[in-house]
Design an enzyme around this catalytic site. Structure first.
Site, PDB file in Angstrom:
ATOM      1  N   GLU A   1      14.492  26.494  19.946  1.00 48.23           N
ATOM      2  CA  GLU A   1      13.212  26.981  20.438  1.00 48.23           C
ATOM      3  C   GLU A   1      13.235  27.433  21.892  1.00 48.23           C
ATOM      4  OE1 GLU A   1      10.495  27.441  18.642  1.00 48.23           O
ATOM      5  OE2 GLU A   1      11.470  26.710  16.818  1.00 48.23           O
TER       6      GLU A   1
ATOM      7  N   SER B   1     -24.449 -19.186 -15.325  1.00 53.20           N
ATOM      8  CA  SER B   1     -24.366 -20.577 -14.847  1.00 53.20           C
ATOM      9  C   SER B   1     -23.776 -20.713 -13.465  1.00 53.20           C
ATOM     10  CB  SER B   1     -23.552 -21.419 -15.839  1.00 53.20           C
ATOM     11  OG  SER B   1     -24.221 -21.494 -17.080  1.00 53.20           O
TER      12      SER B   1
END
Length: 822
Positions: A86, A469
């Site tokens: 680059e 319950s």
């Protein structure tokens, strides 16, 4: 001389004009240049990560995937690859490379257009942070000025570090740290030279040159990078040739997620968005540490899924998902065709799609092909369960050979088990489990269903279902607060109450439909006697009980104002139920459930620390900032209810003298893993609605409260019943008959707690001050002078213990004895 002077003057004029132009443009764009502070405090867009309490990441949210890295942690060959490809003169230019500019200018002269490429790393950084990618003179000019400005304010290494963390690599990976994870599932230090070259080549065209989308172009680009590294003497000829010959092996990797907790992750995501908004939550690099233990979360997920498969298997096999070919009419398609067809069937939960290739009755096995291309065998032992499903109440005859279940060409589902692959199907019911630390309400585990991919509905915190319950411990707590004791006798007999308004008699029944006459309160709760719960509520009055139940955090407006409340007609979420049970586990304090322990900013600064309400302030570390939870019932009351729920697990009486009895949670006794860690220090309560549409189990040790629920999302569907499968032993299918809390939800609780108890406190339920004990007669509840199997010590609040001895001639007092018995 005149010509030379003219040329000199012309050059000076052009230079002056150029300088003025550059100066003018600088003044024009000056206000748009980033400030020094902005440059040094760049906020990299980083996703939110979610962790367990012990540091395992289980979720990542945000479009941009980024793992910021320091330059000193980047391998030198990777840096060399980027610089060679680059910007080989990066450390010598001032932000703009004159050679690159000249090359770009030449391209303009040749083509007449502004071409891409030729930008320095600094220019690329300027473009990525502050500009767009449009090819215009204005953008190029701004880019040049910003690049010069960046170079004047930052060191070269700072610029390179920002660049490596900012650039895009495709597949939502931003920065080299994320690229290494996305393409190779590795940390930077573990990358090979070929992999580094591949990553370094991506910024040119990340969407079209990455090795997943276009392996051919990616290979060509990798060769370019390696060639430039060789030309720059960064690698040897041997390294070059070796990396060049390396095959392209990559696939899309997920985030560094090491555990599955999608329901809990979604709870965190929703909370974070509510607190900070989407932009901050998803892109500012927040790290969220939850209260959940990775070990317990895994155990909860496994328990939910395995329990649902167990339910589904005992109710029968609903058949194959598709038939790709019929062996009597056509030959099998090619392997490649089959694999392509299998892609249409999704992996769901523990189940994976497969196609049956062969079925051999002689060997009682089938050969299957999985969607990943693996060919496996399916043994008879893992198919024998598959008797036909008729409906939720009935199952067909058990098969005698494998061809009765499978045939070539069938698309089936399988799941991995210890013995290989097992025939499977996606379970029909749903389930949820949630575990809380009773001392401060921290959620240790939460699972809201079988598969988040199928349903995002989090039943652990969203499903309001009738509790059955599971309501009884709260009813009994109210009774103990209103004059009853664990030794009080209540009439366990059918109730027949005529309603003149409707012309219908209300006849609440026990389940099973068995009645024992006078029964002690401890035993009635442990055996879950419905009619006793009704009689207790009647004695106190509905309004009194409703007011009392709000102490446990239940919504006053959501509690029914009739006697069905005593049987659990109220609807609650598993989290609400667990919070209520935590009051018993922690000695009477109402804690607030929470699941976010702390939040860290991207720089590791703690920006939020939970400040929970705790039940035992003096038990907390001095450095922890906590507040006291409100005490809503007495420590004595919490202990007495816990005692009764402990009897639900361990029962009572003497089996040697044929007076022994089990509570509804007796199956916990079979778990050696729980007993080895918790001993007898376990309490809990089953829950089943009248029509078996909802089944529950809630239970605890001193360090953890867990509630589990199983049912159908469709409120009209009951869980049904099963008969024993003749192909399976009692160990392979220990449950039959009508589904219930003890059969359907409790096994899930046991499976989870066998792992969870290893890391939590399971201390004895210590007797709190202010209670007295007395030896009572088990049959009458009166005091006893005997010291044998007919008696036991019972706990009482001072002043409530019986005063009469069993050897007196007076009859025992039985509450509800004046009501009709049928």
């Amino acid at each position: 001389m005149k010509v030379l002077k003219w040329i000199l003057y012309s050059v000076l004029a052009v230079f002056a004009l150029g300088s003025l132009s550059v100066g003018g443009m600088y003044l024009y764009y000056k206000d748009e240049l980033p400030s020094v502070a902005e440059l040094r405090d760049v906020r990299l867009q980083t996703p939110m990560q979610v962790y367990s309490s012990d540091g395992e990441m289980f979720a990542q949210f945000g479009e941009v995937r980024r793992i910021p890295v320091k330059l000193e942690d980047v391998p030198q060959p990777l840096i060399d690859a980027f610089l060679a490809t680059e910007d080989q003169r990066f450390y010598s230019h001032v932000g703009i490379d004159p050679i690159g500019v000249a090359r770009a200018f030449f391209q303009i002269l040749v083509t007449g257009e502004i071409q891409g490429g030729g930008s320095t790393i600094t220019q690329q950084l300027a473009r990525n942070f502050y500009l767009t990618f449009e090819q215009t003179w204005t953008r190029k000019i701004k880019e040049a000025f910003i690049s010069l400005h960046i170079e004047s304010q930052l060191e070269k290494n700072e610029i390179l570090e920002l660049y490596l963390n900012k650039i895009t690599f495709g597949h939502r990976a931003h920065g080299i740290g994320a690229a290494a994870q996305v393409y190779y599932g590795k940390d930077l230090q573990d990358l090979t030279l070929a992999e580094m070259a591949m990553i370094a080549g991506l910024p040119k065209a990340p969407s079209t040159m990455n090795p997943i989308s276009n392996p051919t172009r990616a290979r060509e680009r990798r060769a370019v990078v390696l060639g430039r590294m060789l030309a720059e003497d960064k690698i040897t000829e041997q390294q070059y040739q070796s990396a060049l010959a390396t095959p392209i092996r990559t696939r899309l990797h997920g985030a560094e997620v090491t555990m599955s907790a999608p329901y809990l992750a979604e709870m965190v995501r929703a909370e974070m968005v509510a607190r900070y908004g989407e932009e901050t939550a998803y892109s500012s690099g927040l790290k969220v540490y939850t209260t959940a233990s990775a070990k317990q979360q895994r155990a909860a997920q496994r328990a939910v899924q395995h329990n649902l498969h167990s339910y589904d298997e005992r109710h029968g096999y609903r058949g194959v998902e598709a038939q790709l070919w019929d062996a009597g009419e056509s030959t099998a398609p090619a392997r490649e065709v089959l694999l392509e067809q299998l892609q249409e069937f999704q992996t769901i939960g523990l189940t994976r799609p497969a196609v049956v290739l062969e079925v051999a009755d002689a060997q009682q096995e089938a050969v299957i092909l999985l969607a990943d291309g693996a060919q496996q065998k399916l043994s008879w032992a893992n198919v024998a369960w598959a008797r036909p499903y008729i409906n939720r109440e009935r199952q067909g005859q058990a098969p005698e050979k494998i061809s009765e279940v499978l045939r070539a060409g069938s698309v089936i589902r399988v799941r991995a088990v210890d013995s290989g692959w097992r025939l499977a199907q996606i379970p029909e019911p749903s389930a949820a489990i949630v575990a809380l630390r009773p001392n401060d309400g921290g959620i240790a585990a939460a699972v809201g269903g079988y598969s988040f991919a199928v349903s995002q509905y989090n039943r652990a915190i969203q499903a309001e279902r009738q509790v059955g319950s599971n309501i009884k411990p709260f009813i009994y707590s109210a009774a103990l607060e209103n004059g009853f004791t664990l030794a009080t006798l209540v009439n366990d007999a059918p109730i027949n109450q005529w309603n003149p308004g409707t012309g219908v008699a209300w006849r609440p029944r026990n389940s099973p439909d068995v009645y024992e006459g006078p029964i002690r309160v401890r035993q009635a709760l442990a055996k879950s006697k419905n009619v006793v719960s009704v009689r207790l509520l009647r004695a106190m009055g509905v309004n009194t009980v409703v007011d009392y139940l709000t102490k446990f955090g239940f919504d006053y407006d959501e509690l029914p104002r009739n006697e069905s409340l005593s049987l659990g007609s109220a609807s609650m979420t598993p989290l609400e139920v667990a919070r209520g049970y935590a009051v018993f586990a922690n000695g009477g304090y109402l804690v607030e459930p929470y699941f976010i322990e702390r939040i860290e900013a991207s720089d590791a600064e703690v920006i939020y620390q939970a400040r929970p309400k705790v039940a035992c302030v003096e038990c907390e570390p001095a450095q922890r900032d906590v507040v006291a939870a409100p005490q809503v019932i007495t420590e004595q009351n919490a202990f007495l209810v816990t005692q009764a729920m402990n009897s639900a697990v361990w029962g009572g009486g003497s089996w040697a003298h044929k007076t022994g009895w089990n509570g509804t949670a007796w199956r916990i006794q079979r778990s050696e893993a729980i007993s080895d860690h918790a001993g007898r220090n376990i309490a809990g309560k089953t829950g089943t609605t009248n029509d078996v549409k909802d089944t529950w189990f809630s239970g605890f040790v001193t360090g953890l409260v867990t509630t589990g629920w199983v049912g159908f999302d469709n409120l009209e569907n009951a869980l049904g019943r099963t008969t024993m499968n003749s192909n399976l032993s009692s160990n392979e299918q220990p449950i039959s008959g009508t589904e219930a809390g003890a059969k359907t939800a409790l096994p899930m609780w046991i499976d989870f707690m066998e792992t969870a108890v290893e890391d939590v406190a399971s201390d004895p339920f210590d007797v709190p001050p202010g209670l007295v004990s007395a030896r009572i007669d088990l049959a009458t509840g009166k005091l006893s002078r005997a010291n044998d199997y007919t008696t036991r010590f019972e706990y009482f609040i001072p002043g409530s213990a019986p005063t009469e001895y069993v050897d007196t001639k007076s009859s025992p007092t039985v509450f509800g004895d004046d009501e009709s018995i049928f």
